[in-house]
Design an enzyme around this catalytic site. Structure first.
Site, PDB file in Angstrom:
ATOM      1  N   LYS A 114       0.751  -1.215  -0.089  1.00  0.00           N
ATOM      2  CA  LYS A 114      -0.059  -0.088   0.037  1.00  0.00           C
ATOM      3  C   LYS A 114       0.682   1.247   0.016  1.00  0.00           C
ATOM      4  CE  LYS A 114      -4.165  -2.118   1.803  1.00  0.00           C
ATOM      5  NZ  LYS A 114      -3.490  -3.526   1.761  1.00  0.00           N
TER       6      LYS A 114
HETATM    7  C1  LIG Z   1      -4.002  -4.425   1.339  1.00  0.00           C
HETATM    8  C2  LIG Z   1      -3.097  -5.755   1.171  1.00  0.00           C
HETATM    9  C3  LIG Z   1      -3.332  -6.672   0.171  1.00  0.00           C
HETATM   10  C4  LIG Z   1      -4.664  -6.674  -0.660  1.00  0.00           C
HETATM   11  O1  LIG Z   1      -4.731  -5.435  -1.518  1.00  0.00           O
HETATM   12  P1  LIG Z   1      -6.113  -5.447  -2.315  1.00  0.00           P
HETATM   13  O2  LIG Z   1      -6.480  -4.103  -2.390  1.00  0.00           O
HETATM   14  O3  LIG Z   1      -7.291  -6.227  -1.905  1.00  0.00           O
HETATM   15  O4  LIG Z   1      -5.931  -6.052  -3.849  1.00  0.00           O
HETATM   16  C5  LIG Z   1      -2.736  -7.871   0.066  1.00  0.00           C
HETATM   17  N1  LIG Z   1      -1.562  -7.993   0.987  1.00  0.00           N
HETATM   18  C6  LIG Z   1      -1.410  -6.922   1.761  1.00  0.00           C
HETATM   19  C7  LIG Z   1       0.007  -7.265   2.522  1.00  0.00           C
HETATM   20  C8  LIG Z   1      -1.959  -5.758   1.854  1.00  0.00           C
HETATM   21  O5  LIG Z   1      -1.860  -5.068   2.795  1.00  0.00           O
END
Ligand SMILES: *Cc1c(COP(=O)(O)O)cnc(C)c1O
Length: 461
Positions: A114
């Site tokens: 993120k």
């Molecule tokens: C937020 C997150 C995801 C999933 O992201 P999406 O927006 O659902 O595609 C996967 N792995 C980690 C470590 C995350 O923080």
């Protein structure tokens, strides 16, 4: 070539088109829809000149296609600032595990993917707000994992104050420290005496209080902001270009829950980036897998898994995919979303075939653990439980051609499952070790709207 006239429209079809910077400030469209570019640019003619570019240079080219109201020089400076805190010069380096390649998206300040989007969004917010003489008070709720990336995106930025609620005592100590050890005065961590649902309910009620919302310029940094998708498109283009052989790109495997990450891959595909197909990987929360395999979209019970950031049953960015899939027909989209919201099963009518360049598969707990162990045994590489879901899914499609799997978190963020599976303490990262014993700062509040409202009033910009 830049696109000076690029505008954004809503999936629900009742919001006037707006330029990029307005779309960023708007977030969720007033008609309840998600904002999308009016057209997706075709970049096939430019791919040759993009080959070999570093992440920031490529980001300038790719994002420039979608941003009509900012000069290339301005965008470049913004990108340099956005990615300055990443601890690898490649920003998103690719590791070679033999037949499988891994692109590491966890080199930002909170060690999760993120950061790629939220570091950019924070810088962008600051720039737009400063230019327009505006301010923003961001209010968020987290069950533990995503709050830190939102905080790191805006810490110390001008014109922005951030308030993050989380359920006290229900996050891991490490997750709490990743939020509360941030020293900047514009960051407020609110430890709520209640559950994550309580936090979300408080947030909803404050956002629904329109006079309060307007008075404080209340904003959110949730996954519906188009700028987050845009930042992610860049690494799909980069991965495709890096692994393209004889005109054929790799398959890219994406551990996802909210459809946020993989939707960016779909945009890259539509732009003509060299990507053979996308592999959508979920944990036991498999609503998306069921949809891609049957065309039916129906909520199931939420399962708590080893990959908590993918424990989700309603995938907000899915609406954008559906809109494109339905040839931008807002009426059809609204009908689909309404039948889903009413608790029914939503189904694609007319039998429009789904894009066969997306394949989907779900990975259960045992397979996730086995994948962590086997990957370490066979290659010495350590994957976190989210990435392990992706690697397990990728292995199912390897015989069809080269696969690159996106690694979404550093294993040190999930030491419990990783260390136990590998059988020794391997999941460590200096940035997280440094947090232990750091000074932390939080305000404990009861799970009451009034208490949170009063706190925000007192500290809002
Ligand atoms: C937020 C997150 C995801 C999933 O992201 P999406 O927006 O659902 O595609 C996967 N792995 C980690 C470590 C995350 O923080």
């Amino acid at each position: 070539m830049r696109n000076k006239h690029m505008h954004y429209i809503s999936t629900r079809g009742e919001t006037p088109a707006m330029p990029f910077q307005d779309a960023v400030l708007t977030g969720l469209a007033p008609d309840g829809g998600l904002l999308l570019p009016e057209t997706i640019p075709d970049v096939r003619g430019e791919l040759d000149s993009w080959r070999g570019l570093g992440f920031v240079e490529l980001a300038e080219r790719v994002m420039g296609k979608f941003i009509g109201d900012m000069s290339a020089v301005e965008l470049r400076a913004l990108l340099e600032r956005s990615y300055a805190r990443f601890d690898d010069p490649a920003i998103v380096p690719i590791r070679d595990l033999g037949s499988l390649k891994i692109m590491e998206l966890f080199h930002g300040p909170t060690l999760a993917f993120k950061d790629v989007a939220l570091q950019f969004l924070g810088t962008l917010f600051e720039q737009i707000l400063t230019e327009r003489g505006l301010r923003m008070n961001i209010l968020g709720a987290t069950s533990g994992d995503t709050g830190s990336a939102a905080i790191a995106g805006v810490q110390g930025r001008d014109g922005i104050e951030i308030f993050v609620m989380y359920p006290e005592g229900r996050t891991s100590a490490l997750q709490e420290l990743q939020m509360t050890a941030v020293p900047d005065a514009n960051v407020h961590c609110l430890a709520i005496d209640g559950s994550f649902d309580d936090c979300q309910a408080i947030m909803k009620s404050l956002f629904n209080d329109l006079p309060f919302k307007a008075k404080h310029g209340l904003g959110a940094v949730n996954s519906v902001n188009w700028a987050r998708v845009l930042a992610q498109v860049v690494y799909y283009v980069q991965a495709g270009l890096a692994l393209e052989r004889n005109g054929v790109g790799p398959a890219i495997c994406v551990p996802t829950g909210n459809f946020g990450n993989i939707f960016a891959g779909y945009v890259a595909l539509k732009m003509g980036a060299p990507i053979d197909r996308l592999i959508l990987a979920t944990n036991d929360n498999d609503i998306l897998v069921r949809f891609f395999n049957t065309g039916r979209y129906q909520r199931g019970a939420v399962h708590f898994t080893l990959s908590p950031s993918m424990d989700i049953q309603v995938a907000s960015n899915f609406e954008r995919f559906l809109f494109l899939h339905l040839n931008r027909d807002s009426d059809a989209l609204r009908a689909f979303m309404e039948s889903f919201a009413s608790g029914e099963e939503a189904r694609l009518s007319g039998g429009a075939p789904l894009d066969d360049r997306i394949v989907a598969t779900s990975v259960d707990r045992d397979t996730t653990l086995r994948t962590i162990a086997e990957t370490y045994r066979d290659t010495g590489y350590i994957v976190d439980p989210h990435t392990a879901v992706g690697v397990a899914a990728a292995r199912r499609f390897e015989s069809d051609g080269p696969v690159l799997c996106l690694a979404t978190a550093h294993p040190a963020k999930f030491p419990e499952s990783v260390d136990q599976t590998i059988g020794k303490p391997v999941a460590r990262h200096p940035a997280l070790e440094a947090l232990k014993g750091a000074t932390s700062r939080k305000t404990s509040l009861p799970a009451e709207v009034g208490a949170v409202r009063e706190f925000v009033e007192r500290h809002a910009l």
